[in-house]
Scaffold this motif. Structure first.
Motif, PDB file in Angstrom:
ATOM      1  N   ASP A   1      79.048 -40.637 -26.429  1.00  4.68           N
ATOM      2  CA  ASP A   1      77.847 -40.310 -26.660  1.00  4.68           C
ATOM      3  C   ASP A   1      77.840 -38.927 -27.172  1.00  4.68           C
ATOM      4  O   ASP A   1      78.248 -37.918 -26.637  1.00  4.68           O
ATOM      5  N   LEU A   2      77.056 -38.609 -28.281  1.00  4.26           N
ATOM      6  CA  LEU A   2      76.862 -37.376 -29.033  1.00  4.26           C
ATOM      7  C   LEU A   2      75.524 -36.953 -28.814  1.00  4.26           C
ATOM      8  O   LEU A   2      74.443 -37.793 -29.077  1.00  4.26           O
ATOM      9  N   TYR A   3      75.570 -35.574 -28.224  1.00  4.90           N
ATOM     10  CA  TYR A   3      74.063 -34.882 -28.087  1.00  4.90           C
ATOM     11  C   TYR A   3      74.178 -33.692 -29.210  1.00  4.90           C
ATOM     12  O   TYR A   3      75.257 -33.113 -29.257  1.00  4.90           O
ATOM     13  N   ARG A   4      73.205 -33.111 -29.565  1.00  7.55           N
ATOM     14  CA  ARG A   4      72.921 -32.162 -30.222  1.00  7.55           C
ATOM     15  C   ARG A   4      71.631 -31.302 -29.943  1.00  7.55           C
ATOM     16  O   ARG A   4      70.642 -31.593 -29.544  1.00  7.55           O
TER      17      ARG A   4
ATOM     18  N   GLY B   1      68.376 -29.092 -22.993  1.00  2.00           N
ATOM     19  CA  GLY B   1      67.545 -29.232 -24.127  1.00  2.00           C
ATOM     20  C   GLY B   1      68.196 -30.133 -25.482  1.00  2.00           C
ATOM     21  O   GLY B   1      67.822 -29.993 -26.385  1.00  2.00           O
ATOM     22  N   MET B   2      69.264 -30.721 -25.044  1.00  3.10           N
ATOM     23  CA  MET B   2      69.913 -31.331 -26.144  1.00  3.10           C
ATOM     24  C   MET B   2      69.276 -32.977 -26.129  1.00  3.10           C
ATOM     25  O   MET B   2      68.763 -33.342 -25.219  1.00  3.10           O
ATOM     26  N   ARG B   3      69.538 -33.245 -27.339  1.00 10.23           N
ATOM     27  CA  ARG B   3      68.884 -34.642 -27.663  1.00 10.23           C
ATOM     28  C   ARG B   3      70.069 -35.726 -27.981  1.00 10.23           C
ATOM     29  O   ARG B   3      70.808 -35.157 -28.942  1.00 10.23           O
ATOM     30  N   PHE B   4      69.949 -36.979 -27.647  1.00 12.01           N
ATOM     31  CA  PHE B   4      70.949 -38.074 -27.921  1.00 12.01           C
ATOM     32  C   PHE B   4      70.909 -38.093 -29.577  1.00 12.01           C
ATOM     33  O   PHE B   4      69.921 -38.258 -30.122  1.00 12.01           O
ATOM     34  N   VAL B   5      72.078 -38.336 -30.020  1.00 13.75           N
ATOM     35  CA  VAL B   5      72.138 -38.656 -31.505  1.00 13.75           C
ATOM     36  C   VAL B   5      72.678 -39.779 -31.817  1.00 13.75           C
ATOM     37  O   VAL B   5      72.186 -40.589 -32.505  1.00 13.75           O
ATOM     38  N   GLU B   6      73.798 -40.182 -31.381  1.00 13.62           N
ATOM     39  CA  GLU B   6      74.673 -41.357 -31.655  1.00 13.62           C
ATOM     40  C   GLU B   6      75.799 -41.607 -30.783  1.00 13.62           C
ATOM     41  O   GLU B   6      76.275 -40.733 -29.873  1.00 13.62           O
TER      42      GLU B   6
ATOM     43  N   VAL C   1      79.860 -36.778 -24.237  1.00 13.97           N
ATOM     44  CA  VAL C   1      79.962 -37.417 -22.825  1.00 13.97           C
ATOM     45  C   VAL C   1      80.266 -38.722 -22.916  1.00 13.97           C
ATOM     46  O   VAL C   1      79.835 -39.799 -23.865  1.00 13.97           O
ATOM     47  N   SER C   2      80.912 -39.332 -21.950  1.00 13.34           N
ATOM     48  CA  SER C   2      81.107 -40.850 -21.627  1.00 13.34           C
ATOM     49  C   SER C   2      79.828 -41.468 -21.504  1.00 13.34           C
ATOM     50  O   SER C   2      79.284 -41.213 -20.687  1.00 13.34           O
ATOM     51  N   PRO C   3      79.640 -42.652 -22.071  1.00 10.43           N
ATOM     52  CA  PRO C   3      78.142 -43.339 -21.756  1.00 10.43           C
ATOM     53  C   PRO C   3      77.793 -43.433 -20.360  1.00 10.43           C
ATOM     54  O   PRO C   3      76.907 -43.215 -19.993  1.00 10.43           O
ATOM     55  N   GLY C   4      78.878 -44.013 -19.447  1.00 12.03           N
ATOM     56  CA  GLY C   4      78.495 -43.960 -18.195  1.00 12.03           C
ATOM     57  C   GLY C   4      78.360 -42.710 -16.938  1.00 12.03           C
ATOM     58  O   GLY C   4      77.962 -42.843 -16.141  1.00 12.03           O
ATOM     59  N   ASN C   5      78.745 -41.696 -17.606  1.00 12.70           N
ATOM     60  CA  ASN C   5      78.619 -40.403 -16.984  1.00 12.70           C
ATOM     61  C   ASN C   5      77.277 -39.958 -17.166  1.00 12.70           C
ATOM     62  O   ASN C   5      76.839 -39.036 -17.536  1.00 12.70           O
TER      63      ASN C   5
ATOM     64  N   ASN D   1      86.079 -39.535 -16.868  1.00 11.40           N
ATOM     65  CA  ASN D   1      85.020 -39.119 -17.612  1.00 11.40           C
ATOM     66  C   ASN D   1      85.520 -38.327 -18.556  1.00 11.40           C
ATOM     67  O   ASN D   1      84.833 -38.277 -19.740  1.00 11.40           O
ATOM     68  N   ILE D   2      86.697 -37.938 -18.633  1.00 14.85           N
ATOM     69  CA  ILE D   2      87.268 -36.810 -19.779  1.00 14.85           C
ATOM     70  C   ILE D   2      88.445 -37.455 -20.347  1.00 14.85           C
ATOM     71  O   ILE D   2      88.547 -37.501 -21.533  1.00 14.85           O
ATOM     72  N   GLY D   3      89.392 -38.055 -19.333  1.00 17.27           N
ATOM     73  CA  GLY D   3      90.630 -38.391 -19.968  1.00 17.27           C
ATOM     74  C   GLY D   3      91.842 -37.775 -19.456  1.00 17.27           C
ATOM     75  O   GLY D   3      91.693 -36.745 -18.767  1.00 17.27           O
TER      76      GLY D   3
END
Length: 168
Positions: free
Chosen positions: A157-160, A144-149, A129-133, A32-34
């Motif tokens: 996946d980026l959340y903010r 309280g974060m929201r998906f950005v792109e 985060v990795s999309p599959g996680n 998941n992280i690398g």
């Protein structure tokens, strides 16, 4: 440094090298992280010094050790990371699988997020985060974060989360 009901979050030191070596070589971490390329205690000490220890000294925050109060067990790492690849600070975390599903990740991440907002004065916080996680994505949304792109050709996946302006 940061106390919650069940946990203490404290800066990492080279004395945490054995734990760090174990954590970054867990199959879930690698997936998941690398792969951090840390294979022995000397490598773990070097990675801690170059990463969390240096960032803590430079910025006053970093990835912190998460220690369970009831028995002093190191269960994971959680904290705030300023990466060259992102425009803002992000929240990061990783736990040994034995401690999953007990609310520790949310408890520590909530405390780290509050520290970033209230002590550091960050205007926003990112999460990657990795999309599959799905568990990690769910935690970011619970915070309280929201998906950005989706970044990196679909690998991240980026959340903010934006924090309200501080008033003096």
């Amino acid at each position: 440094m940061i106390d919650t009901r069940r946990l203490t979050l404290r800066p990492a030191t080279v004395d945490d090298a054995a734990f760090y070596l174990r954590l970054v070589n867990e199959p879930s971490f690698l997936e998941n992280i690398g792969d951090k390329g840390v294979r022995d205690l000397d490598g773990a000490r070097a990675a801690l010094l170059a990463g969390p220890v240096a960032m803590q000294a430079r910025l006053g925050y970093s990835l912190w050790m998460v220690v369970r109060k009831e028995d002093g067990a190191a269960i994971g790492m959680c904290g705030l990371i300023k990466r060259d690849t992102l425009p803002d600070t992000d929240i990061g975390y990783a736990y040994l699988p034995a401690y999953w599903g007990q609310g520790y990740a949310w408890e520590a991440a909530s405390a780290a997020m509050a520290y970033g907002r209230d002590v550091v004065g960050l205007p926003r916080l990112l999460g990657i985060v990795s999309p599959g996680n799905t568990a990690s994505s769910a935690l970011l949304m619970k915070l309280g974060m929201r998906f950005v792109e989706r970044l990196d050709s679909g690998k991240t996946d980026l959340y903010r989360m934006e924090f309200p302006p501080r008033h003096s």
